[in-house]
Design a protein around this motif. Structure first.
Motif, PDB file in Angstrom:
ATOM      1  N   LEU A 179     -57.537  60.702  -5.349  1.00 49.99           N
ATOM      2  CA  LEU A 179     -56.111  60.917  -5.575  1.00 49.99           C
ATOM      3  C   LEU A 179     -55.435  59.695  -6.186  1.00 49.99           C
ATOM      4  CD1 LEU A 179     -55.202  62.755  -2.241  1.00 49.99           C
ATOM      5  CD2 LEU A 179     -55.807  63.756  -4.456  1.00 49.99           C
TER       6      LEU A 179
ATOM      7  N   ALA B 262     -55.071  69.519  -5.980  1.00 46.68           N
ATOM      8  CA  ALA B 262     -55.246  69.562  -4.524  1.00 46.68           C
ATOM      9  C   ALA B 262     -54.017  70.125  -3.810  1.00 46.68           C
ATOM     10  CB  ALA B 262     -55.549  68.161  -4.003  1.00 46.68           C
TER      11      ALA B 262
ATOM     12  N   ILE C  31     -51.127  68.667  -3.359  1.00 46.35           N
ATOM     13  CA  ILE C  31     -50.557  67.613  -2.527  1.00 46.35           C
ATOM     14  C   ILE C  31     -49.387  67.013  -3.290  1.00 46.35           C
ATOM     15  CG2 ILE C  31     -50.979  65.323  -1.520  1.00 46.35           C
ATOM     16  CD1 ILE C  31     -53.868  66.209  -1.063  1.00 46.35           C
TER      17      ILE C  31
ATOM     18  N   LEU D  12     -48.575  61.894  -0.322  1.00 49.70           N
ATOM     19  CA  LEU D  12     -49.465  60.770  -0.613  1.00 49.70           C
ATOM     20  C   LEU D  12     -48.819  59.458  -0.177  1.00 49.70           C
ATOM     21  CD1 LEU D  12     -52.009  59.582  -2.028  1.00 49.70           C
ATOM     22  CD2 LEU D  12     -50.620  59.478  -4.094  1.00 49.70           C
TER      23      LEU D  12
ATOM     24  N   LYS E 216     -48.997  58.970   3.500  1.00 51.50           N
ATOM     25  CA  LYS E 216     -50.324  58.514   3.937  1.00 51.50           C
ATOM     26  C   LYS E 216     -50.501  57.019   3.662  1.00 51.50           C
ATOM     27  CE  LYS E 216     -52.339  61.935   5.838  1.00 51.50           C
ATOM     28  NZ  LYS E 216     -52.758  61.873   7.230  1.00 51.50           N
TER      29      LYS E 216
ATOM     30  N   LEU F 139     -59.059  62.484  -1.051  1.00 56.94           N
ATOM     31  CA  LEU F 139     -58.921  63.705  -0.263  1.00 56.94           C
ATOM     32  C   LEU F 139     -60.338  64.085   0.149  1.00 56.94           C
ATOM     33  CD1 LEU F 139     -57.322  66.128   0.853  1.00 56.94           C
ATOM     34  CD2 LEU F 139     -57.681  67.239  -1.368  1.00 56.94           C
TER      35      LEU F 139
ATOM     36  N   GLY G 193     -60.300  67.713   4.441  1.00 52.37           N
ATOM     37  CA  GLY G 193     -58.873  67.887   4.264  1.00 52.37           C
ATOM     38  C   GLY G 193     -58.091  66.640   4.647  1.00 52.37           C
ATOM     39  N   ASP G 194     -58.769  65.666   5.255  1.00 51.57           N
ATOM     40  CA  ASP G 194     -58.120  64.399   5.595  1.00 51.57           C
ATOM     41  C   ASP G 194     -57.952  63.559   4.332  1.00 51.57           C
ATOM     42  OD1 ASP G 194     -58.067  64.955   8.350  1.00 51.57           O
ATOM     43  OD2 ASP G 194     -60.090  64.157   8.619  1.00 51.57           O
ATOM     44  N   ILE G 195     -56.999  62.640   4.365  1.00 51.26           N
ATOM     45  CA  ILE G 195     -56.793  61.720   3.252  1.00 51.26           C
ATOM     46  C   ILE G 195     -57.148  60.320   3.731  1.00 51.26           C
ATOM     47  CG2 ILE G 195     -55.090  60.683   1.702  1.00 51.26           C
ATOM     48  CD1 ILE G 195     -53.634  63.359   1.649  1.00 51.26           C
TER      49      ILE G 195
END
Length: 174
Positions: free
Chosen positions: A103, A117, A119, A124, A127, A144, A148-150
């Motif tokens: 990402l 994605a 998102i 972002l 995060k 990503l 599914g976690d970043i």
């Protein structure tokens, strides 16, 4: 008071079934392995939902405990088989797993990848804040993950740059 408790409710049966299901899940999970409840792929997510549904049906309907435990054991066994097949057949892994997606590459936000994605830039940025990033220049990469976690990989001034093996298997383009 009928809406709270009815005298013909099988409350003791439900309590006993809860205990038996709980013990059965522990025993079966110990045999099959903890990975069966890990959050790895879409398949694992579907499996977790199915297990919850089976437990619910067993505890709240006329489904017997033996039937519920059998269904849970079958799903756990399928998970065991799929995890084995994923290791030996890359095509199965490709069908059941998402590849991680980059990402951010360094301090550059990859807007096309965010869009792919689904998102938002604000998500972002949130995060990045969670990872205590103070400046985009601290970011080495944002990934990503297939779960599914970043993941935010960042550095401080006294750290070396990111080893490229850390990004092995990560897609740079959607």
């Amino acid at each position: 008071m009928d809406w709270i408790y009815q005298s013909d409710d099988p409350i003791l049966t439900t309590l006993a079934a809860s205990f038996l299901i709980f013990i059965a899940i522990i025993i079966i999970t110990r045999l099959v392995g903890l990975r069966s409840f890990a959050k790895f792929t879409a398949y694992d997510f579907a499996f977790t939902i199915a297990i919850g549904s089976i437990i619910s049906a067993t505890l709240t309907s006329s489904t017997t405990v033996v039937h519920g435990v059998t269904a849970i054991a079958a799903l756990l066994f399928l998970t065991f088989i799929f995890s084995f097949l994923q290791r030996v057949l890359p095509s199965i892994k490709k069908l059941t797993s998402n590849k991680p997606l980059l990402l951010m590459d360094g301090n550059q936000i990859l807007n096309e990848n965010l869009k792919h994605a689904r998102i938002e830039k604000e998500q972002l940025i949130a995060k990045l804040r969670e990872a205590n990033v103070m400046s985009f220049d601290q970011v080495e990469a944002v990934v990503l993950e297939s779960t599914g976690d970043i993941s935010v990989l960042h550095r401080t001034e006294d750290e070396d740059s990111l080893h490229q093996d850390i990004l092995e298997g990560v897609r740079k383009k959607p």
